[in-house]
Write a protein that holds these residues in place. Structure first.
Motif, PDB file in Angstrom:
ATOM      1  N   ASN A 161       2.647  19.963 -32.696  1.00  0.00           N
ATOM      2  CA  ASN A 161       1.285  20.101 -32.406  1.00  0.00           C
ATOM      3  C   ASN A 161       0.148  19.727 -33.331  1.00  0.00           C
ATOM      4  O   ASN A 161      -0.936  20.181 -33.438  1.00  0.00           O
ATOM      5  CB  ASN A 161       0.939  21.565 -31.942  1.00  0.00           C
ATOM      6  CG  ASN A 161       0.961  22.570 -33.150  1.00  0.00           C
ATOM      7  OD1 ASN A 161       1.721  22.282 -34.258  1.00  0.00           O
ATOM      8  ND2 ASN A 161       0.141  23.620 -33.274  1.00  0.00           N
ATOM      9  N   TYR A 175       0.873  15.726 -24.758  1.00  0.00           N
ATOM     10  CA  TYR A 175       1.491  17.078 -23.907  1.00  0.00           C
ATOM     11  C   TYR A 175       2.228  16.836 -22.844  1.00  0.00           C
ATOM     12  O   TYR A 175       2.019  15.589 -22.242  1.00  0.00           O
ATOM     13  CB  TYR A 175       0.336  18.241 -24.015  1.00  0.00           C
ATOM     14  CG  TYR A 175      -0.435  17.806 -22.975  1.00  0.00           C
ATOM     15  CD1 TYR A 175      -0.714  18.240 -21.776  1.00  0.00           C
ATOM     16  CD2 TYR A 175      -1.667  17.175 -23.316  1.00  0.00           C
ATOM     17  CE1 TYR A 175      -1.399  17.933 -20.775  1.00  0.00           C
ATOM     18  CE2 TYR A 175      -2.711  16.634 -22.494  1.00  0.00           C
ATOM     19  CZ  TYR A 175      -2.508  17.185 -21.280  1.00  0.00           C
ATOM     20  OH  TYR A 175      -3.547  16.620 -20.127  1.00  0.00           O
ATOM     21  N   THR A 234      -4.400  21.140 -35.884  1.00  0.00           N
ATOM     22  CA  THR A 234      -3.306  21.216 -34.980  1.00  0.00           C
ATOM     23  C   THR A 234      -4.143  21.323 -33.668  1.00  0.00           C
ATOM     24  O   THR A 234      -5.429  21.617 -33.501  1.00  0.00           O
ATOM     25  CB  THR A 234      -2.764  22.352 -35.217  1.00  0.00           C
ATOM     26  OG1 THR A 234      -3.650  23.448 -35.447  1.00  0.00           O
ATOM     27  CG2 THR A 234      -1.836  22.257 -36.406  1.00  0.00           C
ATOM     28  N   LYS A 286      -3.806  22.956 -29.227  1.00  0.00           N
ATOM     29  CA  LYS A 286      -3.036  23.852 -28.222  1.00  0.00           C
ATOM     30  C   LYS A 286      -3.600  23.487 -26.918  1.00  0.00           C
ATOM     31  O   LYS A 286      -4.805  23.194 -26.975  1.00  0.00           O
ATOM     32  CB  LYS A 286      -3.507  25.315 -28.639  1.00  0.00           C
ATOM     33  CG  LYS A 286      -2.947  26.372 -27.819  1.00  0.00           C
ATOM     34  CD  LYS A 286      -3.339  27.904 -27.957  1.00  0.00           C
ATOM     35  CE  LYS A 286      -2.696  28.884 -27.049  1.00  0.00           C
ATOM     36  NZ  LYS A 286      -3.164  30.194 -27.217  1.00  0.00           N
ATOM     37  N   THR A 299      -3.695  24.555 -22.996  1.00  0.00           N
ATOM     38  CA  THR A 299      -3.312  25.986 -22.155  1.00  0.00           C
ATOM     39  C   THR A 299      -3.618  25.111 -20.792  1.00  0.00           C
ATOM     40  O   THR A 299      -4.707  24.547 -20.282  1.00  0.00           O
ATOM     41  CB  THR A 299      -4.400  26.867 -22.326  1.00  0.00           C
ATOM     42  OG1 THR A 299      -4.324  27.423 -23.740  1.00  0.00           O
ATOM     43  CG2 THR A 299      -4.172  28.038 -21.345  1.00  0.00           C
TER      44      THR A 299
END
Length: 231
Positions: A113, A129, A180, A182, A184
Motif C-alpha cells: 500500500n 488496487y 501509504t 487505503k 474502501t
C-alpha cells in the motif's frame, strides 16, 4: 521373502521417488532409487533360483514368468520416470532464474500500500488496487509517514478486477516520501474486498532453495510468485 513381496517393495520404493519437497528431496530420491535397484536385484536372484530348483514335473508357468518380468520392468520404468521428472524440474528452475534476470531495472506490481512516484510527472504518485467484485462506491485515502490522513478522494463506482489511480501530491518530495494509501469499497451497503498493490523497481534476483525471489529497491525481498504485473 517371496517374489511377489519383492515386487511390492520395489514398486513402493520407486513410486516414493520425488515425493519429498525442499532440500531433502534429492537425498530421499537417491535412497528410493537405491532401494528400488536393490529389490530388483533380489527379484532376479530369486527368479533364477526358482527356475533352477523348480519341479521338472510341474515347471513354472510361462504366463506367470512373463507377468513377473513385466512387473519388474514397470518398477524400473517408474524409477527412471521419476528421475527424469526431477531433472526437468531442476532445469525449469534454472531457466526461470535466468529469464527473471531480465527484470532487473524494471518496475513490477506487487501487494502493498505504498504510493510510488510517477515517472512522467514527479509531483504525482501512483497506486493500484483490486476489487473482488463490482462496487458502487470506492474511496481512496492517503496517509503521510506519520500515519496522518492527508487526502480523501471518492473514485466512484468501479468494476471487479485491477484498477490504478494517480494522486496529485503537489511536490516531488511528497510524491517520493513513501506515503501509504487505503482503499474502501462497497456495493450498496455490502463491503467489497479491496487489495492494495504498489510498484517498485527490481534491483536483483536471487534463488533461495527452490523459491525465486526479487530484491526490490524500496520494499526489500519478495517472492517472484507475488508479482502481478511487469511494467
Amino acid at each position: 521373502m517371496s517374489i511377489s513381496s519383492i515386487l511390492n517393495k520395489a514398486t513402493q520404493a520407486a513410486s516414493s521417488t520425488g515425493t519429498t519437497s525442499g532440500s531433502s528431496s534429492t537425498s530421499a530420491s537417491g535412497l528410493s532409487a537405491t532401494s528400488a535397484a536393490s529389490t530388483q536385484n533380489q527379484f532376479l536372484t530369486m527368479l533364477v533360483a526358482q527356475m533352477q530348483n523348480q519341479d521338472p514335473m510341474n515347471p513354472m508357468d510361462n504366463s506367470q514368468l512373463t507377468s513377473q518380468l513385466a512387473a519388474i520392468q514397470t518398477v524400473s520404468g517408474i524409477s527412471d520416470l521419476n528421475t527424469s521428472i526431477q531433472g526437468l524440474g531442476t532445469q525449469f528452475n534454472q531457466m526461470s532464474a535466468l529469464q527473471s534476470v531480465n527484470l532487473v531495472g524494471h518496475s513490477v506490481t506487487v501487494p502493498g500500500n505504498v504510493l510510488s512516484q510517477n515517472a512522467s510527472n514527479t509531483s504525482n504518485a501512483d497506486g493500484s488496487y483490486s476489487l473482488a467484485s463490482a462496487a458502487t462506491a470506492v474511496q481512496m485515502q492517503v496517509y503521510d509517514t506519520a500515519g496522518t490522513l492527508v487526502k480523501t478522494t471518492n473514485l466512484g463506482p468501479q468494476s471487479a478486477g485491477m484498477h490504478t489511480f494517480t494522486w496529485a501530491a503537489g511536490s516531488s518530495s511528497a510524491a517520493s516520501a513513501g506515503y501509504t494509501f487505503k482503499i474502501t469499497a462497497a456495493n450498496g451497503t455490502t463491503p467489497v474486498t479491496a487489495t492494495p498493490y504498489t510498484q517498485d523497481k527490481v534491483v536483483a534476483v536471487t534463488n533461495s532453495g527452490n523459491t525465486l525471489q526479487l530484491q526490490l529497491q524500496n520494499l526489500g525481498t519478495v517472492n517472484y510468485s507475488a508479482v502481478q504485473n511487469i511494467n
